[in-house]
Enzyme design. Sequence first.
Site, PDB file in Angstrom:
ATOM      1  N   ARG A 184       0.868  -1.165   0.000  1.00 41.54           N
ATOM      2  CA  ARG A 184       0.000   0.000   0.000  1.00 41.54           C
ATOM      3  C   ARG A 184       0.914   1.227   0.000  1.00 41.54           C
ATOM      4  NH1 ARG A 184      -3.603  -2.611  -1.609  1.00 41.54           N
ATOM      5  NH2 ARG A 184      -5.601  -3.058  -0.634  1.00 41.54           N
ATOM      6  N   HIS A 218      -1.276   0.075  -9.956  1.00 47.74           N
ATOM      7  CA  HIS A 218      -1.908  -0.875  -9.030  1.00 47.74           C
ATOM      8  C   HIS A 218      -2.435  -2.097  -9.795  1.00 47.74           C
ATOM      9  CE1 HIS A 218      -3.937  -1.216  -4.863  1.00 47.74           C
ATOM     10  NE2 HIS A 218      -3.691  -2.416  -5.358  1.00 47.74           N
ATOM     11  N   GLU A 227      -4.418   7.091  -4.959  1.00 47.46           N
ATOM     12  CA  GLU A 227      -4.597   6.580  -6.334  1.00 47.46           C
ATOM     13  C   GLU A 227      -5.884   7.127  -6.945  1.00 47.46           C
ATOM     14  OE1 GLU A 227      -4.375   2.339  -5.809  1.00 47.46           O
ATOM     15  OE2 GLU A 227      -2.322   2.458  -5.057  1.00 47.46           O
TER      16      GLU A 227
HETATM   17  P1  NAP Z   1      -0.947 -11.134   4.906  1.00 46.93           P
HETATM   18  O1  NAP Z   1      -0.769 -12.593   4.633  1.00 46.93           O
HETATM   19  O2  NAP Z   1      -1.934 -10.699   5.897  1.00 46.93           O
HETATM   20  O3  NAP Z   1       0.512 -10.554   5.266  1.00 46.93           O
HETATM   21  C1  NAP Z   1       0.688  -9.281   5.800  1.00 46.93           C
HETATM   22  C2  NAP Z   1       2.085  -9.194   6.385  1.00 46.93           C
HETATM   23  O4  NAP Z   1       2.269  -7.872   6.903  1.00 46.93           O
HETATM   24  C3  NAP Z   1       2.319 -10.162   7.587  1.00 46.93           C
HETATM   25  O5  NAP Z   1       3.555 -10.822   7.444  1.00 46.93           O
HETATM   26  C4  NAP Z   1       2.355  -9.235   8.802  1.00 46.93           C
HETATM   27  O6  NAP Z   1       3.199  -9.667   9.856  1.00 46.93           O
HETATM   28  C5  NAP Z   1       2.943  -7.985   8.153  1.00 46.93           C
HETATM   29  N1  NAP Z   1       2.739  -6.817   8.987  1.00 46.93           N
HETATM   30  C6  NAP Z   1       1.579  -6.309   9.459  1.00 46.93           C
HETATM   31  N2  NAP Z   1       1.822  -5.262  10.267  1.00 46.93           N
HETATM   32  C7  NAP Z   1       3.172  -5.119  10.297  1.00 46.93           C
HETATM   33  C8  NAP Z   1       4.052  -4.216  10.966  1.00 46.93           C
HETATM   34  N3  NAP Z   1       3.567  -3.245  11.760  1.00 46.93           N
HETATM   35  N4  NAP Z   1       5.378  -4.367  10.773  1.00 46.93           N
HETATM   36  C9  NAP Z   1       5.869  -5.330   9.954  1.00 46.93           C
HETATM   37  N5  NAP Z   1       5.090  -6.209   9.302  1.00 46.93           N
HETATM   38  C10 NAP Z   1       3.764  -6.101   9.477  1.00 46.93           C
HETATM   39  O7  NAP Z   1      -1.352 -10.377   3.559  1.00 46.93           O
HETATM   40  P2  NAP Z   1      -0.926 -10.724   2.046  1.00 46.93           P
HETATM   41  O8  NAP Z   1      -1.964 -11.569   1.422  1.00 46.93           O
HETATM   42  O9  NAP Z   1       0.488 -11.155   2.012  1.00 46.93           O
HETATM   43  O10 NAP Z   1      -1.072  -9.247   1.400  1.00 46.93           O
HETATM   44  C11 NAP Z   1      -0.232  -8.190   1.847  1.00 46.93           C
HETATM   45  C12 NAP Z   1      -0.702  -6.855   1.344  1.00 46.93           C
HETATM   46  O11 NAP Z   1      -0.466  -6.739  -0.067  1.00 46.93           O
HETATM   47  C13 NAP Z   1      -2.215  -6.615   1.451  1.00 46.93           C
HETATM   48  O12 NAP Z   1      -2.581  -6.197   2.755  1.00 46.93           O
HETATM   49  C14 NAP Z   1      -2.468  -5.549   0.406  1.00 46.93           C
HETATM   50  O13 NAP Z   1      -2.414  -4.278   0.976  1.00 46.93           O
HETATM   51  C15 NAP Z   1      -1.325  -5.739  -0.591  1.00 46.93           C
HETATM   52  N6  NAP Z   1      -1.790  -6.172  -1.907  1.00 46.93           N
HETATM   53  C16 NAP Z   1      -1.460  -5.445  -3.026  1.00 46.93           C
HETATM   54  C17 NAP Z   1      -1.871  -5.862  -4.279  1.00 46.93           C
HETATM   55  C18 NAP Z   1      -1.491  -5.115  -5.529  1.00 46.93           C
HETATM   56  O14 NAP Z   1      -2.216  -5.184  -6.507  1.00 46.93           O
HETATM   57  N7  NAP Z   1      -0.376  -4.404  -5.545  1.00 46.93           N
HETATM   58  C19 NAP Z   1      -2.668  -7.004  -4.415  1.00 46.93           C
HETATM   59  C20 NAP Z   1      -2.988  -7.719  -3.276  1.00 46.93           C
HETATM   60  C21 NAP Z   1      -2.544  -7.304  -2.019  1.00 46.93           C
HETATM   61  P3  NAP Z   1       2.927 -11.049  10.679  1.00 46.93           P
HETATM   62  O15 NAP Z   1       3.187 -12.166   9.688  1.00 46.93           O
HETATM   63  O16 NAP Z   1       3.930 -11.058  11.757  1.00 46.93           O
HETATM   64  O17 NAP Z   1       1.490 -10.980  11.119  1.00 46.93           O
END
Ligand code: NAP
Length: 306
Positions: A224, A271, A253
């Site tokens: 994000r 995005h 965005e």
């Molecule tokens: P996820 O499995 O929930 O992983 C999120 C990660 O962020 C986890 O490892 C979590 O740590 C970490 N995190 C949360 N708060 C944190 C902090 N304060 N400091 C350090 N790390 C922190 O989600 P995901 O499926 O991998 O997706 C991740 C993100 O990608 C989504 O939330 C979304 O915003 C973004 N995204 C972007 C696109 C795009 O089109 N560019 C598409 C899909 C998603 P823990 O493992 O320790 O809980």
Amino acid sequence: MTRPRILSLADLKPQDMAQQLQNDYEVVRDIAAAADVEAVVTAGNVGLSSQQMRQLPALRLIAVNGVGVDAVDLDEAARRGIAVTTTPDVLSLAVAEMALALALAAGRQIAEGDRFVRAGDWGRGGKLGLASSVLERRAGILGYGRIGRRLADMLRGLGMQVSYTARREKSDTPDRFFPDALSLAGDCELLFVTAAGGSETRNLVDADVLAALGPQGIVVNVARGPVVNAVALADALRSGAIAGAGLDVFDDEPNVPQALLDAPNCVLTPHIGSATVQARRAMAQLVLDNLSAHFAGKPLLTPYEV
Ligand code: NAP
């Protein structure tokens, strides 16, 4: 049989999945005409605010076509007992692939080279300078969830040394843990940002982290926009404090700050991390399956749990 009415704030893709939604539901697009709907379909970057929820007194389900829930007012949803579903895992490969592509594009001057050829500079005898190998850099992943770990698997498979930070250290990985973004950046030259959005992760990558990454450093953000401080990033690119950046996500965005548009070696995409036919089809299917489960009174397939 009458079809349930739902509010759709985001289109499902590809077209046949959008058609499936139209076949199964009476799809309303104007929130002002949706006071009776039980379910809303939205996208990760569209979300649903508490103000919008107030316009939907019958709401029982928010089906997010994506995994980011930072734009959904989760407190308000919890207070009203409204369920939230997301589309986890099925988009991880696409987003990890995008992160790798952005790293290669920024590190190997792909976007710059494309502009150079099209502008006729090559034909006029111009030359691009040497790039620095991407795969020979050490990689750091900030946010080691589904997308981060999928990316880590890819990078390791390409022979890279991978480290990470997250809220908690993981026991089931060969990758090295660092307790925070600053120490991670001090140990790598390629920093991938894949953490969840929201207030906890705002500005996690700031001027100090960029300085620690160093003049060979590349930042890739597919998470994000606000996780990376855009002003600090543009400054670091301009001053040479880091070498490059690849950005798929932005604070406001589709508006991209002029400082990033002007910054050297900053590759920008709109995005599109999950925008493959395969990922979008699987995401849409999960949205449809969660809606069906809700209206059939069955357990939701992928409820978001805090
Ligand atoms: P996820 O499995 O929930 O992983 C999120 C990660 O962020 C986890 O490892 C979590 O740590 C970490 N995190 C949360 N708060 C944190 C902090 N304060 N400091 C350090 N790390 C922190 O989600 P995901 O499926 O991998 O997706 C991740 C993100 O990608 C989504 O939330 C979304 O915003 C973004 N995204 C972007 C696109 C795009 O089109 N560019 C598409 C899909 C998603 P823990 O493992 O320790 O809980």
